[in-house]
Design a protein around this motif. Structure first.
Motif, short mmCIF file in Angstrom:
data_model
loop_
_atom_site.label_atom_id
_atom_site.label_comp_id
_atom_site.label_asym_id
_atom_site.label_seq_id
_atom_site.Cartn_x
_atom_site.Cartn_y
_atom_site.Cartn_z
N TRP A 145 38.88 -0.02 -21.21
CA TRP A 145 38.89 1.37 -20.75
C TRP A 145 39.48 2.25 -21.83
O TRP A 145 40.31 1.81 -22.63
CB TRP A 145 39.74 1.50 -19.48
N ALA A 177 39.23 8.67 -17.52
CA ALA A 177 39.28 7.28 -17.98
C ALA A 177 37.92 6.67 -17.69
O ALA A 177 37.38 6.83 -16.58
CB ALA A 177 40.38 6.51 -17.26
N VAL A 178 37.34 6.00 -18.69
CA VAL A 178 36.02 5.40 -18.56
C VAL A 178 35.99 4.01 -19.18
O VAL A 178 36.81 3.68 -20.03
CB VAL A 178 34.92 6.28 -19.22
N ARG A 179 35.01 3.25 -18.78
CA ARG A 179 34.79 1.93 -19.38
C ARG A 179 34.33 2.11 -20.83
O ARG A 179 33.54 3.00 -21.13
CB ARG A 179 33.70 1.16 -18.63
N CYS A 180 34.83 1.24 -21.69
CA CYS A 180 34.43 1.28 -23.09
C CYS A 180 34.76 -0.07 -23.71
O CYS A 180 35.91 -0.51 -23.64
CB CYS A 180 35.18 2.39 -23.83
N THR A 214 38.40 8.29 -8.09
CA THR A 214 37.69 7.27 -8.87
C THR A 214 36.22 7.36 -8.53
O THR A 214 35.85 7.77 -7.42
CB THR A 214 38.22 5.84 -8.58
N ALA A 238 34.75 5.35 -13.65
CA ALA A 238 35.49 6.51 -14.15
C ALA A 238 36.60 6.87 -13.18
O ALA A 238 36.48 6.65 -11.98
CB ALA A 238 34.55 7.70 -14.34
N THR A 239 37.68 7.44 -13.75
CA THR A 239 38.77 7.97 -12.94
C THR A 239 39.21 9.30 -13.52
O THR A 239 38.93 9.61 -14.68
CB THR A 239 40.00 7.02 -12.89
N GLU A 285 46.42 0.08 -19.58
CA GLU A 285 45.01 -0.27 -19.65
C GLU A 285 44.64 -0.96 -20.96
O GLU A 285 43.47 -1.27 -21.20
CB GLU A 285 44.14 0.99 -19.49
N SER A 295 29.48 4.91 -19.43
CA SER A 295 30.38 4.12 -18.59
C SER A 295 29.65 3.62 -17.34
O SER A 295 29.82 2.47 -16.92
CB SER A 295 31.61 4.95 -18.22
N ARG A 322 36.14 1.23 -28.37
CA ARG A 322 37.29 2.03 -27.94
C ARG A 322 38.26 2.22 -29.10
O ARG A 322 38.72 3.33 -29.36
CB ARG A 322 37.94 1.29 -26.77
N ARG A 360 40.72 6.59 -22.49
CA ARG A 360 40.96 7.90 -21.89
C ARG A 360 40.42 8.98 -22.82
O ARG A 360 40.46 8.83 -24.04
CB ARG A 360 42.46 8.15 -21.68
#
Length: 119
Positions: free
Chosen positions: A76, A46-49, A27, A36-37, A71, A97, A54, A78
């Motif tokens: 978030w 995987a990111v913030r959105c 992460t 992010a992961t 999620e 992100s 999204r 992908r």
């Protein structure tokens, strides 16, 4: 085609970003806040959105973006690394992100980071 090492290199180049293993995956965090992961054996990101954006991304490019079931209630999304156009697209996704997680002092210190030209 970007890969997990590109994600790691670009994410860690962003101001005050650290990498931490959580939930058995890498992460990336800015000032302690995850942005992010690298899930799915590091084949996706995987990111913030924001949820509205999204949903539009997933509808417009379902081969590239999707929402993991666990999620769905969070902001978030992908992205499949092998579906990204290039390193520039990856950099834009990570920087956007990062901006969503970064504290105001970092946003003030780096006003153009993650903004598409013209915003």
């Amino acid at each position: 085609m970007p890969d997990a090492e590109d994600v790691r290199r670009i994410a860690l180049s962003l101001p005050e970003t650290t990498e931490k293993i959580a939930w058995s995956m890498p992460t990336f965090r800015v000032a302690g806040k995850m942005f992010a992961t690298l899930p799915e054996d590091e084949t996706s990101l995987a990111v913030r959105c924001p949820k509205e954006e999204r949903d539009e991304l997933v509808l417009a490019e379902p081969e590239k973006f999707w929402i993991a079931d666990h999620e769905a209630q969070f902001a978030w999304v992908r992205a499949r690394l092998d579906a990204l156009e290039d390193e520039g697209e990856l950099r834009d996704i990570l920087a956007d992100s990062w901006r969503q997680a970064a504290p105001p002092r970092l946003l003030e210190a780096h006003p153009g980071l993650g903004l598409v030209a013209g915003e």
